[in-house]
Structure formats: C-alpha cells, structure tokens
Design an enzyme around this catalytic site. Sequence first.
Site, PDB file in Angstrom:
ATOM      1  N   MET A 197     -11.760  -5.261   5.126  1.00  0.00           N
ATOM      2  CA  MET A 197     -10.935  -4.390   5.956  1.00  0.00           C
ATOM      3  C   MET A 197     -10.700  -5.107   7.283  1.00  0.00           C
ATOM      4  SD  MET A 197     -10.139  -1.542   4.380  1.00  0.00           S
ATOM      5  CE  MET A 197      -9.197  -1.095   5.828  1.00  0.00           C
TER       6      MET A 197
ATOM      7  N   HIS B  15      -1.215  -1.207  -4.292  1.00  0.00           N
ATOM      8  CA  HIS B  15      -2.474  -0.868  -3.617  1.00  0.00           C
ATOM      9  C   HIS B  15      -2.485   0.643  -3.385  1.00  0.00           C
ATOM     10  CE1 HIS B  15      -6.064  -1.790  -1.274  1.00  0.00           C
ATOM     11  NE2 HIS B  15      -5.647  -0.897  -0.385  1.00  0.00           N
TER      12      HIS B  15
ATOM     13  N   HIS C  30      -8.322   1.488  -4.138  1.00  0.00           N
ATOM     14  CA  HIS C  30      -9.291   1.268  -3.057  1.00  0.00           C
ATOM     15  C   HIS C  30      -9.909   2.619  -2.694  1.00  0.00           C
ATOM     16  CE1 HIS C  30      -9.698   0.042   1.519  1.00  0.00           C
ATOM     17  NE2 HIS C  30     -10.879   0.240   0.945  1.00  0.00           N
TER      18      HIS C  30
ATOM     19  N   ASP D  71      -6.969  -6.299   3.985  1.00  0.00           N
ATOM     20  CA  ASP D  71      -6.345  -4.973   4.029  1.00  0.00           C
ATOM     21  C   ASP D  71      -6.352  -4.416   5.449  1.00  0.00           C
ATOM     22  OD1 ASP D  71      -5.378  -2.475   3.460  1.00  0.00           O
ATOM     23  OD2 ASP D  71      -7.111  -1.821   2.273  1.00  0.00           O
TER      24      ASP D  71
ATOM     25  N   MET E 200      -8.771   8.510  -0.089  1.00  0.00           N
ATOM     26  CA  MET E 200      -9.612   8.866   1.066  1.00  0.00           C
ATOM     27  C   MET E 200     -10.106  10.297   0.936  1.00  0.00           C
ATOM     28  SD  MET E 200      -7.179   7.411   4.051  1.00  0.00           S
ATOM     29  CE  MET E 200      -6.640   5.704   4.072  1.00  0.00           C
TER      30      MET E 200
ATOM     31  N   MET F  24     -12.023   4.955  -0.624  1.00  0.00           N
ATOM     32  CA  MET F  24     -12.703   5.183   0.656  1.00  0.00           C
ATOM     33  C   MET F  24     -13.347   6.556   0.575  1.00  0.00           C
ATOM     34  SD  MET F  24      -9.763   3.489   2.990  1.00  0.00           S
ATOM     35  CE  MET F  24      -8.633   3.513   1.611  1.00  0.00           C
TER      36      MET F  24
ATOM     37  N   ASP G  89      -4.676   3.835  -1.993  1.00  0.00           N
ATOM     38  CA  ASP G  89      -5.787   4.190  -1.108  1.00  0.00           C
ATOM     39  C   ASP G  89      -6.233   5.626  -1.315  1.00  0.00           C
ATOM     40  OD1 ASP G  89      -6.145   1.818   0.607  1.00  0.00           O
ATOM     41  OD2 ASP G  89      -4.074   2.206   1.199  1.00  0.00           O
TER      42      ASP G  89
ATOM     43  N   SER H 142       0.834  -1.201   0.000  1.00  0.00           N
ATOM     44  CA  SER H 142       0.000   0.000   0.000  1.00  0.00           C
ATOM     45  C   SER H 142       0.870   1.252   0.000  1.00  0.00           C
ATOM     46  CB  SER H 142      -0.893   0.012   1.243  1.00  0.00           C
ATOM     47  OG  SER H 142      -1.475   1.287   1.362  1.00  0.00           O
TER      48      SER H 142
HETATM   49  C1  DX5 Z   1      -6.407   1.730   5.474  1.00  0.00           C
HETATM   50  C2  DX5 Z   1      -5.999   1.385   4.072  1.00  0.00           C
HETATM   51  C3  DX5 Z   1      -4.929   0.366   3.992  1.00  0.00           C
HETATM   52  C4  DX5 Z   1      -3.646   0.764   4.679  1.00  0.00           C
HETATM   53  C5  DX5 Z   1      -3.043  -0.500   5.199  1.00  0.00           C
HETATM   54  O1  DX5 Z   1      -7.590   2.426   5.489  1.00  0.00           O
HETATM   55  O2  DX5 Z   1      -7.096   0.869   3.320  1.00  0.00           O
HETATM   56  O3  DX5 Z   1      -4.676  -0.035   2.655  1.00  0.00           O
HETATM   57  O4  DX5 Z   1      -2.742   1.416   3.850  1.00  0.00           O
HETATM   58  O5  DX5 Z   1      -1.952  -0.166   5.953  1.00  0.00           O
HETATM   59  P1  DX5 Z   1      -1.253  -1.183   6.958  1.00  0.00           P
HETATM   60  O6  DX5 Z   1      -0.809  -2.372   6.160  1.00  0.00           O
HETATM   61  O7  DX5 Z   1      -0.134  -0.368   7.501  1.00  0.00           O
HETATM   62  O8  DX5 Z   1      -2.277  -1.562   8.007  1.00  0.00           O
HETATM   63 ZN    ZN Z   2      -6.635  -0.061   1.293  1.00  0.00          ZN
END
Ligand code: DX5
Ligand code: ZN
Length: 216
Positions: free
Chosen positions: A137, A33, A66, A175, A37, A68, A35, A8
């Site tokens: 998650m 990956h 991904h 994840d 947000m 969010m 993310d 990620s």
């Molecule tokens: C959290 C993200 C994850 C995050 C995971 O909301 O969706 O992808 O980057 O990070 P780690 O592996 O550090 O928990």
């Molecule tokens: Zn993620």
Amino acid sequence: MKHLIAPSLLSADFSKLAADIEMINNSEADWFHVDVMDGVFVPNISFGQPIIKHIKKHAKKPLDVHLMIIDPDRYVTDFKNAGADILTVHYEACTHLHRSIQAIKSSEMQAGVALTPHTPISVLEDIIADLDIVLLMSVNPGFGGQTFIENTYTKINRLKKLIIKTGSNALIEIDGGVTLKNASKIINEGTDVLVAGNTVFSAKNPIQTIAELKRN
Ligand code: DX5
Ligand code: ZN
C-alpha cells in the site's frame, strides 16, 4: 516481464458499472482491481461478494480482489465463488497468515499479502516463498485519490531484494496514488503490477490513460 495494469473499480461510477467494466475489457489493462472494505479494518465500506458476482459476469480479465477486512479466513470460499482469481489479505488483519494463504491456495486462487505503509518488509521473510503477490500500500488503505507515500520506493527495493534472495516468484503490486507522473519511477524500482483508480477513472480518456500507464 512487462508490468501489468490493474485499474481499481473503487473509482468507477457504480451507477454504470457495466460500462466501466466494458471500458477496461477494451483497454490494455490486465486485471480488474476490486477493493473490499468492511468499515472496521479501514474507515470506509465499499462492497462485497454480491457485487463481485455481477462484476464477474461482465469482466473478461482476472479479478484481483484486495480484502481490507478483518478475519478474511471466514470468506475465502465465498470470494472464490463470487469469481475472485487473485485474493489478497492484509498482513495486519491475519493472526495466522500462513493458514490464510494455504486456504486461498486450496481454493485455487492466487494468494497475495498486502502491507500497509508502516509495516516493514521484514515481516514477510518466512512467508514470501508461499506468495504469488505482495501488495504494498502506497497510501493508507481506505480511500481512492490519495497522495503516494514516497517511502514506498525504499520498500519496493527491499522487497525486490528479499524476492531475489529467496527465489520467490511473488509479483510486486503497488496500490495507491499511482499517477502518469510517478508510474515510470515505480516501475523502474521493480514493480510488476500497478493499481490505478483515480488516475484512470478521472481521466478524460481512460483507455488512453491505461495505455500510457502500460507504456512506461
Ligand atoms: C485504497 C485501495 C486502492 C484505491 C487506489 O485503499 O486499496 O486500490 O482504489 O486508488 P487510487 O489509485 O485513486 O489511489
Ligand atoms: Zn486496493
């Protein structure tokens, strides 16, 4: 199928993103990956399409995006144009999930649905056949570096049963809070894709850490 590793980028050093992308290119990782947000669906803001466009220029592996964010339907084509290969939306953020999934597929991306830790697997019963990926998650979404929620093991089992029962081809992606210690148990429960942020990017040797995650 041998499980896949998706580091990620949320935990990467954004001031030297090209170098971190190059590291992943040269590693045994399978996907990036990514993310996204919005500060509304989750209590954090990361980055959007302009950054993803730049990531795409350097990345030699698929971008697993991904989302969010609320109302993801508004941006499906934008993320396709930015370079997403896989687009995952949250069940909790979609009023008409079936429509969102169809929109992703019509834009020629693989379609995923993510569930937060409190959302039961049963909500997927009538959509699982249409999915390429289910992302569970294993922490509350919003931040890297949190602790894995143990109830996820039970959810992986339930999801695996649902996939087998319905003949779905969906991959199970986990994840949040994945470490070198818990990776093998997560894989053994039936996981196909491991996301790892903190574990990879805080490691002394990220390439070796990715190889260790892959070896499980
Ligand atoms: C959290 C993200 C994850 C995050 C995971 O909301 O969706 O992808 O980057 O990070 P780690 O592996 O550090 O928990
Ligand atoms: Zn993620």
